[in-house]
Design a protein around this motif. Sequence first.
Motif, PDB file in Angstrom:
ATOM      1  N   LYS A  65       0.850  -1.179   0.000  1.00  0.00           N
ATOM      2  CA  LYS A  65       0.000   0.000   0.000  1.00  0.00           C
ATOM      3  C   LYS A  65       0.897   1.245   0.000  1.00  0.00           C
ATOM      4  N   PRO A  66       0.585   2.273  -0.774  1.00  0.00           N
ATOM      5  CA  PRO A  66      -0.717   2.614  -1.378  1.00  0.00           C
ATOM      6  C   PRO A  66      -1.012   1.963  -2.723  1.00  0.00           C
ATOM      7  N   PRO A  69      -2.742  -0.453  -4.980  1.00  0.00           N
ATOM      8  CA  PRO A  69      -4.014  -1.117  -4.681  1.00  0.00           C
ATOM      9  C   PRO A  69      -4.005  -2.631  -4.891  1.00  0.00           C
ATOM     10  N   PRO A  75      -2.900   6.649   5.811  1.00  0.00           N
ATOM     11  CA  PRO A  75      -3.066   7.264   4.484  1.00  0.00           C
ATOM     12  C   PRO A  75      -2.731   6.313   3.352  1.00  0.00           C
ATOM     13  N   TYR A  76      -1.733   5.426   3.548  1.00  0.00           N
ATOM     14  CA  TYR A  76      -1.381   4.457   2.512  1.00  0.00           C
ATOM     15  C   TYR A  76      -2.540   3.496   2.259  1.00  0.00           C
ATOM     16  N   GLU A  90      -5.578   5.265   0.508  1.00  0.00           N
ATOM     17  CA  GLU A  90      -5.315   5.460  -0.917  1.00  0.00           C
ATOM     18  C   GLU A  90      -5.426   4.147  -1.686  1.00  0.00           C
ATOM     19  N   VAL A 146      -9.146   3.197  -2.056  1.00  0.00           N
ATOM     20  CA  VAL A 146      -9.814   4.096  -3.002  1.00  0.00           C
ATOM     21  C   VAL A 146      -9.421   3.747  -4.433  1.00  0.00           C
ATOM     22  N   ARG A 147      -8.136   3.497  -4.647  1.00  0.00           N
ATOM     23  CA  ARG A 147      -7.665   3.161  -5.995  1.00  0.00           C
ATOM     24  C   ARG A 147      -8.218   1.811  -6.461  1.00  0.00           C
ATOM     25  N   ASP A 200      -2.765  11.854   8.236  1.00  0.00           N
ATOM     26  CA  ASP A 200      -3.719  12.256   7.210  1.00  0.00           C
ATOM     27  C   ASP A 200      -4.689  11.112   6.906  1.00  0.00           C
ATOM     28  N   GLY A 219     -10.050  11.268   2.661  1.00  0.00           N
ATOM     29  CA  GLY A 219     -10.330  10.425   1.499  1.00  0.00           C
ATOM     30  C   GLY A 219     -11.217   9.239   1.777  1.00  0.00           C
TER      31      GLY A 219
END
Length: 222
Positions: free
Chosen positions: A148-149, A151, A175-176, A179, A182-183, A199, A202
């Motif tokens: 990660k990030p 996918p 955050p990783y 992301e 989401v991807r 962070d 998202g």
Amino acid sequence: MINATAVEAVIFDMDGVLIDSEVVYMNRLRWFVRDFLGKQVPEERLLTMVGATGNGHFEAVREYCPPDWDIEVFRSHYREFGKDKPIDYPGILFPDALPALEWLKGHGYRTVLATSTVREKAEEIKALCGFGAYMEFVLCGDMFRESKPNPEIYLRCLELLKLPGEKCLVVEDSPYGIEAAVRAGIPVAVRRERRFPVDQRGADWYIDSLAELPGLLTGGLK
């Protein structure tokens, strides 16, 4: 609008979601650099390791290590440093983890684990903490070329589950991980981290406890 009531499978990250390990790992890395290398790592550098693999831990402190160190040298010294400092994994299991998994199992949801942690360590942790019995399968960071990030780990979950992204829910904290989910086209619920700045933007939903998952999945939590 994303509909959580359509979810059939819940995909869990491990660190920071099922076990409260992120602060533990940050402190261990901080102490390693301080005690072994005699240097101080700024908090903002340590935050970059949240949700990362062992490679990410090295990258977070690379500039504080001797210039001739590579990842293998770092790992060797870090393992040696931690030998007399074992982590009490059952002691950092979130108290809401097993009840949430039990509720999901009892209500027909499929549950899987997708962690950036390497297989050997993930197997050890899930056996010690008892959540392995709830997982249909486990995917780990070292099963993929990139963690990660990227996918890839979540896309593989969809392949094995034989479900589209909208029929799944990822539970993350980093955050990783956000992301990556989401991807992969999978809705994300994030366990909020209020103790240090990370962070978490998202995500689709934000929860303070896994005890909120039943309300989210049945339409009682917006």
